[in-house]
Design a protein around this motif. Structure first.
Motif, PDB file in Angstrom:
ATOM      1  N   GLY A  76       0.796  -1.232   0.000  1.00 41.58           N
ATOM      2  CA  GLY A  76       0.000   0.000   0.000  1.00 41.58           C
ATOM      3  C   GLY A  76       0.818   1.266   0.000  1.00 41.58           C
ATOM      4  O   GLY A  76       0.701   2.069   0.928  1.00 41.58           O
ATOM      5  N   PRO A  77       1.658   1.514  -1.002  1.00 43.99           N
ATOM      6  CA  PRO A  77       2.451   2.753  -1.011  1.00 43.99           C
ATOM      7  C   PRO A  77       1.553   3.977  -1.102  1.00 43.99           C
ATOM      8  O   PRO A  77       0.567   3.980  -1.836  1.00 43.99           O
ATOM      9  CB  PRO A  77       3.326   2.592  -2.263  1.00 43.99           C
ATOM     10  N   GLN A  78       1.926   5.020  -0.346  1.00 44.73           N
ATOM     11  CA  GLN A  78       1.134   6.247  -0.315  1.00 44.73           C
ATOM     12  C   GLN A  78       1.770   7.392  -1.105  1.00 44.73           C
ATOM     13  O   GLN A  78       1.126   8.410  -1.314  1.00 44.73           O
ATOM     14  CB  GLN A  78       0.939   6.687   1.136  1.00 44.73           C
ATOM     15  N   ASP A  79       3.013   7.229  -1.514  1.00 39.29           N
ATOM     16  CA  ASP A  79       3.669   8.231  -2.340  1.00 39.29           C
ATOM     17  C   ASP A  79       4.725   7.538  -3.190  1.00 39.29           C
ATOM     18  O   ASP A  79       4.887   6.315  -3.132  1.00 39.29           O
ATOM     19  CB  ASP A  79       4.282   9.351  -1.490  1.00 39.29           C
ATOM     20  N   GLU A  80       5.451   8.327  -3.984  1.00 39.59           N
ATOM     21  CA  GLU A  80       6.436   7.740  -4.894  1.00 39.59           C
ATOM     22  C   GLU A  80       7.572   7.062  -4.139  1.00 39.59           C
ATOM     23  O   GLU A  80       8.072   6.014  -4.578  1.00 39.59           O
ATOM     24  CB  GLU A  80       7.001   8.830  -5.802  1.00 39.59           C
ATOM     25  N   LEU A  81       7.987   7.637  -3.010  1.00 35.00           N
ATOM     26  CA  LEU A  81       9.071   7.031  -2.246  1.00 35.00           C
ATOM     27  C   LEU A  81       8.662   5.663  -1.706  1.00 35.00           C
ATOM     28  O   LEU A  81       9.423   4.693  -1.800  1.00 35.00           O
ATOM     29  CB  LEU A  81       9.478   7.955  -1.088  1.00 35.00           C
ATOM     30  N   GLU A  82       7.469   5.573  -1.174  1.00 40.01           N
ATOM     31  CA  GLU A  82       6.990   4.280  -0.701  1.00 40.01           C
ATOM     32  C   GLU A  82       6.792   3.305  -1.856  1.00 40.01           C
ATOM     33  O   GLU A  82       6.958   2.085  -1.685  1.00 40.01           O
ATOM     34  CB  GLU A  82       5.679   4.457   0.069  1.00 40.01           C
ATOM     35  N   GLY A  83       6.451   3.814  -3.031  1.00 42.32           N
ATOM     36  CA  GLY A  83       6.315   2.944  -4.194  1.00 42.32           C
ATOM     37  C   GLY A  83       7.645   2.315  -4.573  1.00 42.32           C
ATOM     38  O   GLY A  83       7.717   1.124  -4.886  1.00 42.32           O
ATOM     39  N   THR A 129      16.471  -3.903   6.097  1.00 37.52           N
ATOM     40  CA  THR A 129      16.775  -2.474   6.059  1.00 37.52           C
ATOM     41  C   THR A 129      15.684  -1.704   5.322  1.00 37.52           C
ATOM     42  O   THR A 129      15.306  -0.597   5.728  1.00 37.52           O
ATOM     43  CB  THR A 129      18.134  -2.241   5.380  1.00 37.52           C
ATOM     44  N   LEU A 130      15.163  -2.276   4.250  1.00 42.40           N
ATOM     45  CA  LEU A 130      14.075  -1.627   3.511  1.00 42.40           C
ATOM     46  C   LEU A 130      12.812  -1.542   4.355  1.00 42.40           C
ATOM     47  O   LEU A 130      12.105  -0.525   4.324  1.00 42.40           O
ATOM     48  CB  LEU A 130      13.803  -2.390   2.213  1.00 42.40           C
ATOM     49  N   ILE A 131      12.519  -2.585   5.104  1.00 44.74           N
ATOM     50  CA  ILE A 131      11.351  -2.564   5.985  1.00 44.74           C
ATOM     51  C   ILE A 131      11.504  -1.457   7.025  1.00 44.74           C
ATOM     52  O   ILE A 131      10.561  -0.700   7.316  1.00 44.74           O
ATOM     53  CB  ILE A 131      11.180  -3.928   6.672  1.00 44.74           C
ATOM     54  N   GLU A 132      12.692  -1.345   7.590  1.00 44.70           N
ATOM     55  CA  GLU A 132      12.944  -0.305   8.587  1.00 44.70           C
ATOM     56  C   GLU A 132      12.802   1.088   7.972  1.00 44.70           C
ATOM     57  O   GLU A 132      12.249   1.997   8.596  1.00 44.70           O
ATOM     58  CB  GLU A 132      14.338  -0.485   9.180  1.00 44.70           C
ATOM     59  N   ASN A 135       9.041   1.821   7.496  1.00 43.81           N
ATOM     60  CA  ASN A 135       8.385   2.137   8.762  1.00 43.81           C
ATOM     61  C   ASN A 135       8.799   3.508   9.276  1.00 43.81           C
ATOM     62  O   ASN A 135       7.984   4.257   9.820  1.00 43.81           O
ATOM     63  CB  ASN A 135       8.704   1.065   9.802  1.00 43.81           C
ATOM     64  N   ARG A 136      10.073   3.840   9.109  1.00 38.82           N
ATOM     65  CA  ARG A 136      10.549   5.146   9.550  1.00 38.82           C
ATOM     66  C   ARG A 136       9.907   6.257   8.733  1.00 38.82           C
ATOM     67  O   ARG A 136       9.564   7.320   9.269  1.00 38.82           O
ATOM     68  CB  ARG A 136      12.068   5.203   9.460  1.00 38.82           C
ATOM     69  N   HIS A 137       9.743   6.020   7.438  1.00 38.57           N
ATOM     70  CA  HIS A 137       9.099   7.026   6.589  1.00 38.57           C
ATOM     71  C   HIS A 137       7.637   7.204   6.966  1.00 38.57           C
ATOM     72  O   HIS A 137       7.101   8.317   6.902  1.00 38.57           O
ATOM     73  CB  HIS A 137       9.224   6.608   5.124  1.00 38.57           C
ATOM     74  N   ARG A 138       7.013   6.133   7.372  1.00 34.98           N
ATOM     75  CA  ARG A 138       5.604   6.209   7.762  1.00 34.98           C
ATOM     76  C   ARG A 138       5.414   6.660   9.210  1.00 34.98           C
ATOM     77  O   ARG A 138       4.282   6.786   9.661  1.00 34.98           O
ATOM     78  CB  ARG A 138       4.938   4.851   7.558  1.00 34.98           C
ATOM     79  N   GLY A 139       6.502   6.864   9.914  1.00 33.46           N
ATOM     80  CA  GLY A 139       6.399   7.349  11.283  1.00 33.46           C
ATOM     81  C   GLY A 139       6.233   6.280  12.324  1.00 33.46           C
ATOM     82  O   GLY A 139       5.949   6.578  13.485  1.00 33.46           O
ATOM     83  N   LYS A 140       6.416   4.994  11.960  1.00 25.44           N
ATOM     84  CA  LYS A 140       6.288   3.916  12.925  1.00 25.44           C
ATOM     85  C   LYS A 140       7.625   3.701  13.626  1.00 25.44           C
ATOM     86  O   LYS A 140       8.676   4.058  13.131  1.00 25.44           O
ATOM     87  CB  LYS A 140       5.864   2.615  12.239  1.00 25.44           C
TER      88      LYS A 140
END
Length: 224
Positions: A76-83, A129-132, A135-140
Motif C-alpha cells: 500500500g504505497p502512499q507516495d512515490e518514495l513508498e512505491g 533495512t528496507l522494511i525499517e 516504517n521510519r518514513h511512515r512514522g512507525k
C-alpha cells in the motif's frame, strides 16, 4: 552558430508530460503510490521484471504477475518514495528466494552452495533495512513522549508514573495528585471505664510521652 529550435509539435510533447491531465488520475496509485499513472505503470513493469518470468510461461507466468501486483497492493504505497521501496522489497524477496533455491541444488560444488547462501543472507539483511526505512518514513517505531505541567507546592513531593505498593493487592496505582503530605496519627480520645467514680483509662497511641526518671529515689536503695 545557434541551435535549431525543435518543431512546435515536438516541443509540446516534451513539456506536457509532467502536467498531463490525463495522466494525473491516480487510477493505479494503490500499486505505485503516485498520482501519475505513468509512474505507476513503469514501477509495475520494473517489479514484474524481477520475477524471472522468462523461466515460465502460461499459467505460472500469469500467477507470478498477479502475485507481484497483489504484493504492491498489500504494501500500500502512499507516495512515490513508498512505491520505490515497495518495488525493491518485492525484488529483494525474489532474489533472496532464488539464491536459496540455487543453494539447494545438489549437483554443485561446496563453494557454489556457500556463495549462494552468502548472497541470500546479504539480501535478507537488505530486505530488513528496507522494511525499517519504510516504517521510519511512515512514522512507525518512534516513541512519542508528552510532558504535561505538574505543579508542586512548597513542601510537597511530585510523583510521576506508577507507584508500587508492597504487600500484594493492586501492585501499581496511579498517583492522581501531584503532591501529598504525611498523615500523622491523630490523638485518640480517652476511654471511660465501667466504674464512673474512677478516672478514665488512657488509650495507647504512637504519640510521644515523657518517660519516668530511672534514677529516682527508691526507699532502701543507696544512691548511685
Amino acid at each position: 552558430m545557434t541551435e535549431k529550435e525543435p518543431p512546435p509539435g515536438e516541443k509540446d510533447a516534451e513539456t506536457m508530460g509532467a502536467d498531463d491531465p490525463y495522466d494525473l488520475k491516480g487510477l493505479l496509485k494503490r500499486l505505485g503510490g503516485s498520482q501519475s499513472d505513468h509512474w505507476n505503470k513503469v514501477l509495475i513493469d520494473q517489479t514484474v521484471h524481477t520475477l524471472g518470468l522468462n523461466r515460465c510461461d502460461g499459467e505460472a507466468r500469469e500467477r507470478r504477475h498477479r502475485a507481484a501486483l497483489a504484493g504492491l497492493i498489500g504494501i500500500g504505497p502512499q507516495d512515490e518514495l513508498e512505491g520505490m521501496i515497495a518495488a525493491q522489497l518485492i525484488a529483494t524477496h525474489n532474489a533472496t528466494m532464488e539464491c536459496y533455491r540455487r543453494a539447494m541444488i545438489g549437483e554443485q560444488t561446496f563453494e557454489g552452495r556457500r556463495e549462494n547462501l552468502n548472497q541470500a543472507n546479504k539480501l535478507a539483511r537488505t530486505y530488513a533495512t528496507l522494511i525499517e526505512a519504510l516504517n521510519r518514513h511512515r512514522g512507525k517505531g518512534q516513541q512519542k513522549v508528552t510532558v504535561e505541567h505538574v505543579h508542586v507546592h512548597a513542601g510537597g513531593q511530585a510523583v510521576v508514573g506508577m507507584v508500587e505498593t508492597p504487600g500484594g493487592g493492586d501492585g501499581a496505582k496511579s498517583q492522581e495528585q501531584p503532591h501529598a503530605k504525611q498523615i500523622a496519627h491523630a490523638p485518640q480520645p480517652a476511654m471511660w471505664s465501667p466504674d464512673k467514680e474512677r478516672e478514665p483509662v488512657p488509650v495507647t497511641s504512637d504519640a510521644e510521652r515523657p518517660l519516668p526518671n530511672a534514677w529516682r529515689d527508691v526507699p532502701g536503695c543507696p544512691e548511685g
